[in-house]
Design an enzyme around this catalytic site. Structure first.
Site, short mmCIF file in Angstrom:
data_model
loop_
_atom_site.label_atom_id
_atom_site.label_comp_id
_atom_site.label_asym_id
_atom_site.label_seq_id
_atom_site.Cartn_x
_atom_site.Cartn_y
_atom_site.Cartn_z
N ARG A 81 4.49 21.99 -41.62
CA ARG A 81 5.27 22.06 -40.39
C ARG A 81 6.52 22.87 -40.69
NH1 ARG A 81 3.73 16.59 -40.89
NH2 ARG A 81 2.32 15.87 -39.25
N LYS A 116 6.51 13.69 -41.37
CA LYS A 116 6.89 12.80 -40.28
C LYS A 116 6.89 11.35 -40.76
CE LYS A 116 5.61 15.43 -36.15
NZ LYS A 116 4.81 15.42 -34.90
N HIS A 170 4.36 27.76 -35.92
CA HIS A 170 3.28 26.83 -35.56
C HIS A 170 1.94 27.55 -35.47
CE1 HIS A 170 2.20 22.82 -34.51
NE2 HIS A 170 1.67 23.16 -33.35
N ARG A 202 0.63 27.88 -38.89
CA ARG A 202 0.08 26.59 -39.33
C ARG A 202 -1.33 26.41 -38.79
NH1 ARG A 202 1.18 20.99 -40.65
NH2 ARG A 202 0.70 19.55 -38.95
N HIS A 218 -1.61 14.96 -40.89
CA HIS A 218 -1.95 14.24 -39.67
C HIS A 218 -2.34 12.80 -40.02
CE1 HIS A 218 -3.07 18.16 -37.32
NE2 HIS A 218 -1.77 17.94 -37.36
N TYR A 234 -9.39 21.25 -33.90
CA TYR A 234 -9.96 22.41 -34.60
C TYR A 234 -11.48 22.35 -34.69
CZ TYR A 234 -5.15 23.09 -36.11
OH TYR A 234 -3.80 23.29 -36.14
#
Length: 318
Positions: A161, A185, A262, A265, A288, A297
């Site tokens: 990220r 995160k 992004h 990424r 994730h 994806y």
């Protein structure tokens, strides 16, 4: 009768909870603060507050967002913030009900991410490398070019990220490091491998920053960050990198609107899957928590499977 707590007070309590209990980072907290401030301003205009707004008032706010031209994705994000806020207020017994519980958001299909081709990424990498090797560039300009090339190599090699990338510590560029520890995160850490090109780019950039420390003209000072700056955070901002990246895209013959951190990424993930990587591995690399986030994806996997059947099945030609 006890006075109702102000919206600002409740927002502060809510954000404190997110930071303490869920490990929400500064970017997440800023996004919630912006969304809830806008919601609070609307409530103020119609004579309400977080503490007394009813479901219909919340519906009126969502309708107001639509009237103001907000995209369905933005409306859905505001609704999510409202739901989290009122769940918190209910749990803390600040309210005895949850007016957001029965709200429905805008219907939206999850769009496929824009993906740069491998050739497009290669063009950007080659152009960034050329700029970093320009012999006629001033020391400060060459250092900025080396930084951009390093950022690009590391981003495409890792799929970080942008907030993770610009905040990499200087220790990430250790000599012969094959992996870097990334804090993502929720303050969660993960190991991400580096390829040879990204390791070399980091080594070259680090060597240049060391040399620049003794040159007062460059303005480089000691820092714990790999990509330092003089801003409040101490490291390069996401916005600065995004701006540099768009300028590089134009210099590479690409449209600036198609390129962002992004998007790169997404390119990292899509190109890995196209070449046979397992979806679970890509999920881990991207950081994730939920596989459903990575499943955006799956169109790449499906196309690859179709291609395999078309090209390799013994009866495909019949």
């Amino acid at each position: 009768m006890r006075a109702k707590p102000s919206d600002a007070k409740l927002t502060g309590l809510f954000l404190d909870m997110l930071a303490a209990e869920q490990g929400a980072g500064p970017n997440t907290l800023d996004a919630y603060r912006r969304d809830l401030t806008d919601f609070s301003e609307f409530l103020g205009r119609v004579g309400h507050s977080f503490a007394d707004a009813e479901t219909q008032t919340l519906r009126d706010y969502l309708a107001d967002l639509d009237t103001r031209g907000f995209k369905s994705t933005s409306v859905a994000r505001r609704l999510s913030a409202m739901r989290h806020l009122y769940r918190f207020l209910l749990n803390e017994r600040i309210r005895g009900d949850d007016p957001a519980a029965i709200l429905s958001g805008p219907k939206r299909g999850r769009g496929l991410p824009k993906v740069l081709s491998i050739a497009d990424v290669d063009r950007m990498l080659r152009r960034a490398r050329e700029l970093s090797e320009a012999e006629d560039a001033s020391p400060s300009k060459r250092l900025r070019a080396l930084r951009l090339y390093c950022l690009l190599e590391v981003l495409y090699a890792t799929g970080l990220r942008v907030s993770e990338l610009v905040a990499l510590p200087r220790t990430a560029a250790k000599r012969d490091a094959r992996m870097i520890v990334v804090r993502g995160k929720g303050n969660k850490e993960r190991l991400v491998p580096l390829n040879e090109a990204s390791r070399q780019a980091m080594a070259d950039y680090l060597a240049a920053t060391e040399a620049a420390k003794s040159d007062k003209k460059t303005g480089v000072a000691a820092s714990k960050w790999l990509f330092p700056s003089f801003g409040e955070s101490g490291h390069l901002t996401r916005q600065h990198f995004a701006r540099d990246l768009k300028e590089l895209a134009v210099a590479s013959g690409l449209q600036a609107r198609l390129v962002s951190p992004h998007v790169l990424r997404h390119a990292f993930a899509s190109h890995l899957l196209h070449n046979g990587a397992d979806l679970r591995i890509v999920q881990t690399l991207l950081g994730h928590t939920d596989i459903s986030t990575t499943q955006i994806y799956t169109h790449v996997v499906e196309e690859r499977l179709k291609s395999l059947v078309r090209d390799l099945h013994p009866l495909a030609e019949k």
